[in-house]
Design an enzyme around this catalytic site. Structure first.
Site, short mmCIF file in Angstrom:
data_model
loop_
_atom_site.label_atom_id
_atom_site.label_comp_id
_atom_site.label_asym_id
_atom_site.label_seq_id
_atom_site.Cartn_x
_atom_site.Cartn_y
_atom_site.Cartn_z
N ASP A 74 0.80 -1.23 0.00
CA ASP A 74 0.00 0.00 0.00
C ASP A 74 0.84 1.28 0.00
O ASP A 74 0.32 2.37 0.25
CB ASP A 74 -0.92 0.00 1.23
N GLU A 128 -0.05 9.47 1.80
CA GLU A 128 -0.69 10.35 2.78
C GLU A 128 -0.68 9.74 4.18
O GLU A 128 -0.69 10.49 5.17
CB GLU A 128 -2.14 10.60 2.36
N HIS A 158 -10.99 5.59 6.97
CA HIS A 158 -10.34 6.79 7.51
C HIS A 158 -11.37 7.92 7.62
O HIS A 158 -12.33 7.97 6.86
CB HIS A 158 -9.23 7.27 6.56
N CYS A 207 -5.27 10.21 -0.78
CA CYS A 207 -4.26 9.24 -0.29
C CYS A 207 -2.96 9.23 -1.08
O CYS A 207 -1.92 8.82 -0.56
CB CYS A 207 -4.80 7.83 -0.36
C1 CIR Z 1 -5.16 0.83 3.32
O1 CIR Z 1 -6.08 0.11 3.71
O2 CIR Z 1 -4.33 1.32 4.10
C2 CIR Z 1 -5.01 1.09 1.84
N1 CIR Z 1 -5.45 -0.05 1.11
C3 CIR Z 1 -5.78 2.32 1.44
C4 CIR Z 1 -5.25 3.57 2.08
C5 CIR Z 1 -6.02 4.77 1.71
N2 CIR Z 1 -5.44 5.91 2.32
C6 CIR Z 1 -6.12 7.01 2.63
O3 CIR Z 1 -7.33 7.05 2.46
N3 CIR Z 1 -5.45 8.02 3.16
#
Ligand code: CIR
Length: 264
Positions: free
Chosen positions: A67, A72, A169, A256
């Protein structure tokens, strides 16, 4: 001195998606993202940042962290300095140490979030007069309280709020549109966190559009959300639709994929 809007950015950091993104974290498995399509979505996003007047530093792919393109989450950046976070998912924890040298190179002041709490950048919404820290499955109370001190050290005004259950989030469900306005899902705004601000609600069925991104004079919005795009255009915003259908398969959206700040 006139205060600049918090969405005035001239710099950003992104990271090339690694091929392991097909194994990225997701709450519900609706199929793995296609790597070539993820690369295309990422590339279009970087071009859109540049077109908005942002200088973008692109970091190399990190195969050990599926990931890691979602930069972010392991850091927070401001004109005044950067914070190295402690991501709340164990598979992502090491991304913070990978990001730290870049931050130290770019910022005079870098603060490390102290252990033992956890906090993800995706839970942080920067408003004009305060910084919201959303408690979630990735940001716990210990992490949020420690982050409060880090933010105060940078001259910020932090407030701790709650993310609804089953929302990854805080910012999965909201984004800043301008100094006085946010875009939010009804379920998130129902908690009263945005009282005093103008709220534009995502239309029913388009909750995924809430993770939009205001950059300078424009707003990036997922292209799969026509009602939200029309609503924002009617409200006078310059909308840049961007494809997010592949990254959405791993619960990601438009905020993100970058760390954004304005140099002094
Ligand atoms: C996660 O679950 O951490 C990643 N698959 C997606 C992260 C998304 N990040 C965000 O919204 N800041």
């Amino acid at each position: 001195m006139q205060t600049k809007p918090v969405y005035a950015f001239d710099h950003a950091i992104v990271r090339i998606p690694c091929s392991a993104i097909v194994n990225g974290l997701r709450a519900v498995d609706i199929g793995a993202p296609d790597y070539a399509k993820v690369l295309a979505e990422h590339s279009a996003y970087v071009k859109a940042l540049e077109a908005a007047g942002v200088t973008v530093e692109t970091l190399p792919a990190l195969d050990a962290y599926p990931d890691s393109m979602f930069v972010e989450d392991p850091a927070l950046v401001f004109t005044e300095g950067a914070i190295v976070m402690r991501p709340g998912a164990s598979s992502r924890f090491g991304e913070a140490a990978e990001m730290a040298p870049t931050l130290k190179h770019r910022f005079d002041r870098v603060i490390e979030l102290p252990s033992p709490g956890f906090a993800d950048g995706g839970d942080i919404l920067v408003l004009q007069d305060r910084v919201m820290i959303g408690l979630s499955d990735r940001t716990n109370e210990t992490g949020a309280e420690a982050l409060t001190e880090c933010l105060k050290a940078l001259g910020k005004n932090p407030v701790i709020v709650r993310t609804p259950a089953n929302v990854l989030h805080f910012k999965s469900d909201c984004s800043l549109l301008d100094e006085n306005t946010v875009l939010a899902t009804k379920r998130l705004a129902a908690g009263g966190v945005f009282d005093g601000l103008k709220i534009l609600f995502t239309p029913d069925g388009e909750e995924g559009a809430a993770n939009a991104l205001r950059i300078n004079d424009r707003v990036f919005v997922g292209s799969a959300f026509p009602q939200t795009i029309a609503m924002l255009q009617n409200a006078g915003y310059a909308v840049v639709p961007l494809a997010t259908s592949e990254i959405a398969k791993v619960d990601a959206g438009l905020s993100c994929m970058s760390l954004r700040w304005r140099a002094a």
